[in-house]
Scaffold this motif. Structure first.
Motif, mmCIF file in Angstrom:
data_model
loop_
_atom_site.group_PDB
_atom_site.id
_atom_site.type_symbol
_atom_site.label_atom_id
_atom_site.label_comp_id
_atom_site.label_asym_id
_atom_site.label_seq_id
_atom_site.Cartn_x
_atom_site.Cartn_y
_atom_site.Cartn_z
ATOM 1 N N SER A 1 0.805 -1.224 0.000
ATOM 2 C CA SER A 1 0.000 0.000 0.000
ATOM 3 C C SER A 1 0.836 1.272 0.000
ATOM 4 O O SER A 1 0.338 2.334 -0.384
ATOM 5 N N GLY A 2 2.075 1.166 0.478
ATOM 6 C CA GLY A 2 2.908 2.357 0.609
ATOM 7 C C GLY A 2 2.628 3.170 1.859
ATOM 8 O O GLY A 2 3.244 4.214 2.076
ATOM 9 N N ARG A 3 1.722 2.690 2.699
ATOM 10 C CA ARG A 3 1.410 3.420 3.930
ATOM 11 C C ARG A 3 2.606 3.344 4.871
ATOM 12 O O ARG A 3 3.268 2.324 4.976
ATOM 13 N N THR A 4 2.822 4.430 5.595
ATOM 14 C CA THR A 4 3.959 4.512 6.506
ATOM 15 C C THR A 4 3.498 4.829 7.933
ATOM 16 O O THR A 4 2.419 5.373 8.152
ATOM 17 N N ARG A 5 4.352 4.451 8.870
ATOM 18 C CA ARG A 5 4.162 4.795 10.276
ATOM 19 C C ARG A 5 5.514 5.191 10.822
ATOM 20 O O ARG A 5 6.545 4.637 10.423
ATOM 21 N N TYR A 6 5.481 6.115 11.776
ATOM 22 C CA TYR A 6 6.713 6.602 12.375
ATOM 23 C C TYR A 6 6.544 6.716 13.879
ATOM 24 O O TYR A 6 5.435 6.897 14.386
ATOM 25 N N THR A 7 7.681 6.688 14.550
ATOM 26 C CA THR A 7 7.643 7.035 15.949
ATOM 27 C C THR A 7 7.501 8.549 16.037
ATOM 28 O O THR A 7 8.009 9.285 15.184
ATOM 29 N N ASP A 8 6.783 9.038 17.046
ATOM 30 C CA ASP A 8 6.415 10.450 17.097
ATOM 31 C C ASP A 8 7.617 11.387 17.051
ATOM 32 O O ASP A 8 7.574 12.446 16.420
ATOM 33 N N SER A 9 8.688 11.004 17.703
ATOM 34 C CA SER A 9 9.839 11.897 17.804
ATOM 35 C C SER A 9 10.538 12.102 16.463
ATOM 36 O O SER A 9 11.319 13.048 16.309
ATOM 37 N N MET A 10 10.265 11.229 15.500
ATOM 38 C CA MET A 10 10.944 11.325 14.214
ATOM 39 C C MET A 10 10.024 11.783 13.091
ATOM 40 O O MET A 10 10.485 12.048 11.978
ATOM 41 N N LYS A 11 8.755 11.876 13.402
ATOM 42 C CA LYS A 11 7.800 12.315 12.390
ATOM 43 C C LYS A 11 8.181 13.705 11.935
ATOM 44 O O LYS A 11 8.452 14.597 12.736
ATOM 45 N N GLY A 12 8.178 13.901 10.629
ATOM 46 C CA GLY A 12 8.521 15.208 10.081
ATOM 47 C C GLY A 12 9.990 15.372 9.748
ATOM 48 O O GLY A 12 10.343 16.206 8.922
ATOM 49 N N ARG A 13 10.846 14.589 10.351
ATOM 50 C CA ARG A 13 12.279 14.644 10.024
ATOM 51 C C ARG A 13 12.708 13.462 9.182
ATOM 52 O O ARG A 13 13.578 13.576 8.331
ATOM 53 N N PHE A 14 12.090 12.302 9.451
ATOM 54 C CA PHE A 14 12.477 11.073 8.764
ATOM 55 C C PHE A 14 11.343 10.625 7.848
ATOM 56 O O PHE A 14 10.178 10.717 8.212
ATOM 57 N N THR A 15 11.716 10.103 6.701
ATOM 58 C CA THR A 15 10.731 9.624 5.733
ATOM 59 C C THR A 15 11.154 8.267 5.196
ATOM 60 O O THR A 15 12.296 8.114 4.736
ATOM 61 N N VAL A 16 10.243 7.318 5.250
ATOM 62 C CA VAL A 16 10.478 5.999 4.675
ATOM 63 C C VAL A 16 9.755 5.926 3.336
ATOM 64 O O VAL A 16 8.589 6.323 3.232
ATOM 65 N N SER A 17 10.454 5.430 2.329
ATOM 66 C CA SER A 17 9.843 5.274 1.009
ATOM 67 C C SER A 17 10.382 3.997 0.381
ATOM 68 O O SER A 17 11.301 3.378 0.896
ATOM 69 N N ARG A 18 9.779 3.623 -0.738
ATOM 70 C CA ARG A 18 10.237 2.410 -1.417
ATOM 71 C C ARG A 18 10.255 2.621 -2.918
ATOM 72 O O ARG A 18 9.517 3.440 -3.447
ATOM 73 N N ASP A 19 11.112 1.846 -3.560
ATOM 74 C CA ASP A 19 11.171 1.803 -5.016
ATOM 75 C C ASP A 19 10.954 0.344 -5.393
ATOM 76 O O ASP A 19 11.861 -0.488 -5.247
ATOM 77 N N SER A 20 9.773 0.036 -5.860
ATOM 78 C CA SER A 20 9.431 -1.357 -6.152
ATOM 79 C C SER A 20 10.316 -1.933 -7.253
ATOM 80 O O SER A 20 10.681 -3.104 -7.204
ATOM 81 N N GLY A 21 10.656 -1.117 -8.220
ATOM 82 C CA GLY A 21 11.472 -1.601 -9.325
ATOM 83 C C GLY A 21 12.866 -2.009 -8.899
ATOM 84 O O GLY A 21 13.475 -2.897 -9.490
ATOM 85 N N LYS A 22 13.358 -1.389 -7.828
ATOM 86 C CA LYS A 22 14.701 -1.700 -7.333
ATOM 87 C C LYS A 22 14.655 -2.572 -6.082
ATOM 88 O O LYS A 22 15.711 -2.879 -5.520
ATOM 89 N N ASN A 23 13.465 -2.930 -5.642
ATOM 90 C CA ASN A 23 13.317 -3.732 -4.416
ATOM 91 C C ASN A 23 14.061 -3.094 -3.247
ATOM 92 O O ASN A 23 14.709 -3.785 -2.453
ATOM 93 N N THR A 24 13.951 -1.786 -3.174
ATOM 94 C CA THR A 24 14.730 -1.029 -2.204
ATOM 95 C C THR A 24 13.818 -0.128 -1.379
ATOM 96 O O THR A 24 12.897 0.494 -1.917
ATOM 97 N N VAL A 25 14.109 -0.076 -0.096
ATOM 98 C CA VAL A 25 13.438 0.854 0.804
ATOM 99 C C VAL A 25 14.457 1.880 1.275
ATOM 100 O O VAL A 25 15.642 1.563 1.420
ATOM 101 N N TYR A 26 14.001 3.094 1.454
ATOM 102 C CA TYR A 26 14.880 4.198 1.823
ATOM 103 C C TYR A 26 14.450 4.803 3.155
ATOM 104 O O TYR A 26 13.275 4.773 3.522
ATOM 105 N N LEU A 27 15.422 5.367 3.849
ATOM 106 C CA LEU A 27 15.152 6.195 5.016
ATOM 107 C C LEU A 27 15.845 7.530 4.790
ATOM 108 O O LEU A 27 17.077 7.606 4.840
ATOM 109 N N GLN A 28 15.054 8.540 4.489
ATOM 110 C CA GLN A 28 15.587 9.888 4.337
ATOM 111 C C GLN A 28 15.560 10.566 5.695
ATOM 112 O O GLN A 28 14.496 10.663 6.323
ATOM 113 N N MET A 29 16.718 11.022 6.148
ATOM 114 C CA MET A 29 16.837 11.638 7.469
ATOM 115 C C MET A 29 17.296 13.076 7.290
ATOM 116 O O MET A 29 18.376 13.322 6.739
#
Length: 122
Positions: A54-82
């Motif tokens: 689904s692409g839905r994400t959840r975060y711990t409250d202290s990191m919400k807004g600073r950290f972003t989790v995303s995925r690239d299905s074509g590369k089978n890769t998940v990212y954490l942008q900090m």
């Protein structure tokens, strides 16, 4: 599922880093992919998670807004942008996978990457 994490390094406070975690061995359509971190002497801490289907994400409250989790299905890769990193973000960051729904409990995850060190200096 084999997970390979990369992208850690040293950065000054206020800077940014992007971590990557590439999965192999399975299709991930029914998996949740999460990031955890562990600082020396501390317990493993949940950072964020994404549902692969689904692409839905959840975060711990202290990191919400600073950290972003995303995925690239074509590369089978998940990212954490900090962004806006702080010295207290210094830790080893792990990616993890579990079949099924997203969860914030590291004990629910079956597959783990090797960890990548992030060091934030003041």
């Amino acid at each position: 599922v084999q997970l390979q994490a990369s992208g850690g390094g040293s950065v000054q406070a206020g800077g940014s880093l992007r971590l990557s975690c590439t999965a192999s061995g399975r299709t991930l359509s029914s998996y949740a992919m999460a990031w955890f971190r562990q600082a020396p002497g501390q317990e493993r801490e949940f950072v964020g998670v994404i549902s692969w289907s689904s692409g839905r994400t959840r975060y711990t409250d202290s990191m919400k807004g600073r950290f972003t989790v995303s995925r690239d299905s074509g590369k089978n890769t998940v990212y954490l942008q900090m962004n806006s990193l702080k010295p207290e973000d210094t830790a080893v960051y792990y990616c993890a996978a579990r079949r099924g729904s997203t969860d914030m409990d590291y004990r629910k995850y079956d597959y783990w990457g090797q960890g990548t060190l992030v060091t934030v200096s003041s």
